[in-house]
Design a protein around this motif. Structure first.
Motif, PDB file in Angstrom:
ATOM      1  N   PHE A 121       4.273  10.825   3.022  1.00  0.00           N
ATOM      2  CA  PHE A 121       3.392   9.764   3.039  1.00  0.00           C
ATOM      3  C   PHE A 121       3.991   8.375   3.448  1.00  0.00           C
ATOM      4  N   LYS A 122       3.206   7.115   3.456  1.00  0.00           N
ATOM      5  CA  LYS A 122       3.508   6.146   3.883  1.00  0.00           C
ATOM      6  C   LYS A 122       3.626   4.918   2.874  1.00  0.00           C
ATOM      7  N   ILE A 123       4.836   4.329   2.772  1.00  0.00           N
ATOM      8  CA  ILE A 123       4.836   2.966   1.899  1.00  0.00           C
ATOM      9  C   ILE A 123       4.913   1.875   2.828  1.00  0.00           C
ATOM     10  N   ALA A 124       3.891   0.768   2.880  1.00  0.00           N
ATOM     11  CA  ALA A 124       3.876  -0.444   3.398  1.00  0.00           C
ATOM     12  C   ALA A 124       4.408  -1.655   2.364  1.00  0.00           C
ATOM     13  N   GLY A 125       4.975  -2.538   3.036  1.00  0.00           N
ATOM     14  CA  GLY A 125       5.361  -3.611   2.077  1.00  0.00           C
ATOM     15  C   GLY A 125       6.069  -4.820   2.698  1.00  0.00           C
ATOM     16  N   THR A 126       6.776  -5.761   1.703  1.00  0.00           N
ATOM     17  CA  THR A 126       7.484  -6.721   2.280  1.00  0.00           C
ATOM     18  C   THR A 126       8.768  -6.600   1.787  1.00  0.00           C
ATOM     19  N   LEU A 127       9.816  -6.361   2.705  1.00  0.00           N
ATOM     20  CA  LEU A 127      11.189  -6.428   2.571  1.00  0.00           C
ATOM     21  C   LEU A 127      11.743  -7.822   2.569  1.00  0.00           C
ATOM     22  N   THR A 128      12.708  -8.317   1.362  1.00  0.00           N
ATOM     23  CA  THR A 128      13.048  -9.685   1.674  1.00  0.00           C
ATOM     24  C   THR A 128      14.599  -9.537   1.698  1.00  0.00           C
ATOM     25  N   SER A 180       0.872  -1.318  -0.005  1.00  0.00           N
ATOM     26  CA  SER A 180       0.099  -0.048  -0.133  1.00  0.00           C
ATOM     27  C   SER A 180       0.903   1.233  -0.078  1.00  0.00           C
ATOM     28  N   ILE A 181       0.271   2.326  -0.482  1.00  0.00           N
ATOM     29  CA  ILE A 181       1.242   3.599  -0.615  1.00  0.00           C
ATOM     30  C   ILE A 181      -0.122   4.638  -0.245  1.00  0.00           C
ATOM     31  N   GLU A 182       0.111   5.331   0.977  1.00  0.00           N
ATOM     32  CA  GLU A 182      -0.947   6.229   1.528  1.00  0.00           C
ATOM     33  C   GLU A 182      -0.453   7.393   1.700  1.00  0.00           C
ATOM     34  N   GLY A 183      -1.489   8.476   1.501  1.00  0.00           N
ATOM     35  CA  GLY A 183      -1.073   9.814   1.934  1.00  0.00           C
ATOM     36  C   GLY A 183      -0.829  10.778   0.900  1.00  0.00           C
ATOM     37  N   LEU A 184      -0.444  10.238  -0.241  1.00  0.00           N
ATOM     38  CA  LEU A 184      -0.254  11.371  -1.303  1.00  0.00           C
ATOM     39  C   LEU A 184      -1.307  12.027  -1.857  1.00  0.00           C
ATOM     40  N   PRO A 185      -1.294  13.319  -2.058  1.00  0.00           N
ATOM     41  CA  PRO A 185      -2.331  14.047  -2.467  1.00  0.00           C
ATOM     42  C   PRO A 185      -2.715  14.119  -4.035  1.00  0.00           C
ATOM     43  N   GLN A 186      -3.899  14.275  -4.446  1.00  0.00           N
ATOM     44  CA  GLN A 186      -4.279  14.191  -5.719  1.00  0.00           C
ATOM     45  C   GLN A 186      -3.642  15.500  -6.674  1.00  0.00           C
ATOM     46  N   GLU A 187      -3.552  16.494  -5.869  1.00  0.00           N
ATOM     47  CA  GLU A 187      -2.812  17.723  -6.571  1.00  0.00           C
ATOM     48  C   GLU A 187      -1.419  18.044  -6.057  1.00  0.00           C
ATOM     49  N   TRP A 188      -0.488  18.214  -7.134  1.00  0.00           N
ATOM     50  CA  TRP A 188       0.905  18.460  -6.816  1.00  0.00           C
ATOM     51  C   TRP A 188       1.165  19.678  -7.208  1.00  0.00           C
ATOM     52  N   ALA A 205       8.368   5.455   6.443  1.00  0.00           N
ATOM     53  CA  ALA A 205       8.116   6.896   6.377  1.00  0.00           C
ATOM     54  C   ALA A 205       8.811   7.682   5.158  1.00  0.00           C
ATOM     55  N   SER A 206       7.799   8.209   4.254  1.00  0.00           N
ATOM     56  CA  SER A 206       8.443   8.751   3.281  1.00  0.00           C
ATOM     57  C   SER A 206       8.093  10.304   2.891  1.00  0.00           C
ATOM     58  N   ARG A 207       8.944  10.814   1.823  1.00  0.00           N
ATOM     59  CA  ARG A 207       8.669  12.044   1.398  1.00  0.00           C
ATOM     60  C   ARG A 207       8.849  11.891  -0.158  1.00  0.00           C
ATOM     61  N   SER A 208       8.242  12.824  -0.801  1.00  0.00           N
ATOM     62  CA  SER A 208       8.449  12.622  -2.276  1.00  0.00           C
ATOM     63  C   SER A 208       8.035  14.041  -3.009  1.00  0.00           C
ATOM     64  N   ALA A 209       8.503  14.524  -4.094  1.00  0.00           N
ATOM     65  CA  ALA A 209       8.416  15.832  -4.707  1.00  0.00           C
ATOM     66  C   ALA A 209       8.562  15.324  -6.175  1.00  0.00           C
ATOM     67  N   TYR A 210       7.852  16.202  -7.086  1.00  0.00           N
ATOM     68  CA  TYR A 210       8.011  16.349  -8.597  1.00  0.00           C
ATOM     69  C   TYR A 210       8.842  17.463  -8.827  1.00  0.00           C
ATOM     70  N   ARG A 211      10.004  17.321  -9.677  1.00  0.00           N
ATOM     71  CA  ARG A 211      10.741  18.165 -10.071  1.00  0.00           C
ATOM     72  C   ARG A 211      11.769  18.079 -11.248  1.00  0.00           C
ATOM     73  N   LEU A 219      11.290  12.280  -6.867  1.00  0.00           N
ATOM     74  CA  LEU A 219      12.177  12.050  -5.999  1.00  0.00           C
ATOM     75  C   LEU A 219      11.588  11.680  -4.559  1.00  0.00           C
ATOM     76  N   LEU A 220      12.305  10.625  -4.168  1.00  0.00           N
ATOM     77  CA  LEU A 220      11.571   9.917  -2.907  1.00  0.00           C
ATOM     78  C   LEU A 220      12.665   9.551  -1.957  1.00  0.00           C
ATOM     79  N   SER A 221      12.237   9.959  -0.713  1.00  0.00           N
ATOM     80  CA  SER A 221      13.175   9.554   0.474  1.00  0.00           C
ATOM     81  C   SER A 221      12.468   8.910   1.322  1.00  0.00           C
ATOM     82  N   GLY A 222      12.782   7.849   1.839  1.00  0.00           N
ATOM     83  CA  GLY A 222      11.931   6.867   2.872  1.00  0.00           C
ATOM     84  C   GLY A 222      12.868   6.211   3.837  1.00  0.00           C
ATOM     85  N   THR A 223      12.399   6.101   5.057  1.00  0.00           N
ATOM     86  CA  THR A 223      13.077   5.607   5.891  1.00  0.00           C
ATOM     87  C   THR A 223      12.286   4.435   6.701  1.00  0.00           C
TER      88      THR A 223
END
Length: 243
Positions: free
Chosen positions: A176-183, A160-168, A194-200, A205-209
Motif C-alpha cells: 500500500f501507499k502512505i502519503a504525508g508530510t515529513l518535517t 492519505s493511506i491507500e491500497g489496504l484491503p478490507q479483508e486480511w 511505498a509500504s508493506r504491512s502484515a498482521y501477526r 508490522l509495517l515497512s515503508g521506504t
C-alpha cells in the motif's frame, strides 16, 4: 636550479600522497557502514506473490498466511512500539552508509472499512540517530546537518493511506501507499512511502521506504577529496504497532 626544482616537485608529490593516504584512512574510519537494516517483515515475503484481495496487493505466499483476521482486530487505535526503528541511508562513491534511530513514537488509527478515516503520525528523537561512529554522529547532529540542538525531533503526518484491503489474513503481507508530510529541521516536505504491512500475533508490522534529498531540508551533501556523496537520502520505516 633544476635540482632544487626537482626536489621541490618530489616534496610536493610526497605531501599530496600523504594527504590522499590520510584522506583514505580518515574515510575508512569516518564513512564506513556499521549498521545493518533489520526488517520487521521477512524479506522472502516481498518476492513471493499471490492473488490480490480487493483494494490491496498481497505480496506474501499463500503458504505463509493463516486464518482470516476480523475487522475489530484491525480497526482502532495503535501505538508505535519500542522495537520500531527508522533508518536513513546515504550512498557514497564507495558504499552505502546507514543510520538508525530507535527513539520512535507515534499513533495510528486504522479503519479498513473506510480508508478516509485512517490516520498516522510519528516522531523520532534526532539526538538518538546512530551510525556506530561517534565522531560521524556528532557531525551529522551538528548545525550544518540535522541541527539537533534547535530541531530535536523529526515528524511525519499522513495525509492519505491507500491500497489496504478490507479483508486480511494472518501473516499475509499487503502492499500500500502512505502519503504525508515529513518535517526535518523545521522544513516540511511532501513524501510518499511505498509500504508493506502484515498482521501477526496481535501486532501490525509495517515497512515503508521513500527518498528525499539533502537540499529538501536545507542541507548540502557531504563530500571530500576522496569520496563523493549522492544527493539522495533513503528513509526507511520498520515499525511494530500494538493496541
Amino acid at each position: 636550479m633544476k635540482r632544487k626544482t626537482k626536489i621541490w616537485l618530489i616534496a610536493g608529490a610526497a605531501v599530496v600522497a600523504v594527504a590522499v593516504t590520510g584522506a583514505f584512512a580518515f574515510s575508512d574510519s569516518y564513512l564506513g557502514n556499521n549498521i545493518d537494516i533489520e526488517e520487521v517483515l521477512p524479506a522472502a515475503a516481498a518476492t513471493a506473490t499471490s492473488s490480490a484481495a480487493p483494494g490491496g496487493s498481497p505480496s506474501a505466499s499463500p503458504e505463509a498466511a493463516g486464518e482470516s483476521v476480523a475487522g475489530e482486530q484491525l480497526n482502532g487505535s495503535w501505538s508505535i512500539a519500542d522495537s520500531s526503528k527508522v533508518y536513513f541511508s546515504v550512498t557514497t562513491s564507495r558504499e552505502t552508509v546507514n543510520f538508525v534511530d530507535e527513539a520512535v513514537s507515534g499513533n495510528w488509527t486504522v479503519d479498513v472499512d473506510d480508508p478516509s478515516k485512517m490516520q498516522a503520525e510519528g516522531r523520532i528523537d534526532m539526538a538518538s540517530v546512530d551510525s556506530g561512529n561517534g565522531q560521524r554522529d556528532g557531525h551529522v547532529k551538528g548545525e550544518e546537518f540535522f541541527n539537533v540542538a534547535e530541531f530535536p525531533q523529526a515528524t511525519f503526518k499522513a495525509s492519505s493511506i491507500e491500497g489496504l484491503p478490507q479483508e486480511w489474513t494472518e501473516g499475509q503481507t499487503y502492499d500500500f501507499k502512505i502519503a504525508g508530510t515529513l518535517t526535518v529541521r523545521g522544513i516540511e516536505k511532501e513524501v510518499e512511502f511505498a509500504s508493506r504491512s502484515a498482521y501477526r500475533d496481535g501486532q501490525l508490522l509495517l515497512s515503508g521506504t521513500t527518498t528525499v534529498t539533502f537540499a529538501d531540508f536545507g542541507m548540502k551533501n557531504p563530500h571530500n577529496v576522496v569520496l563523493d556523496t549522492e544527493n539522495d537520502i533513503g528513509v526507511r520505516l520498520e515499525l511494530v504497532l500494538t493496541k
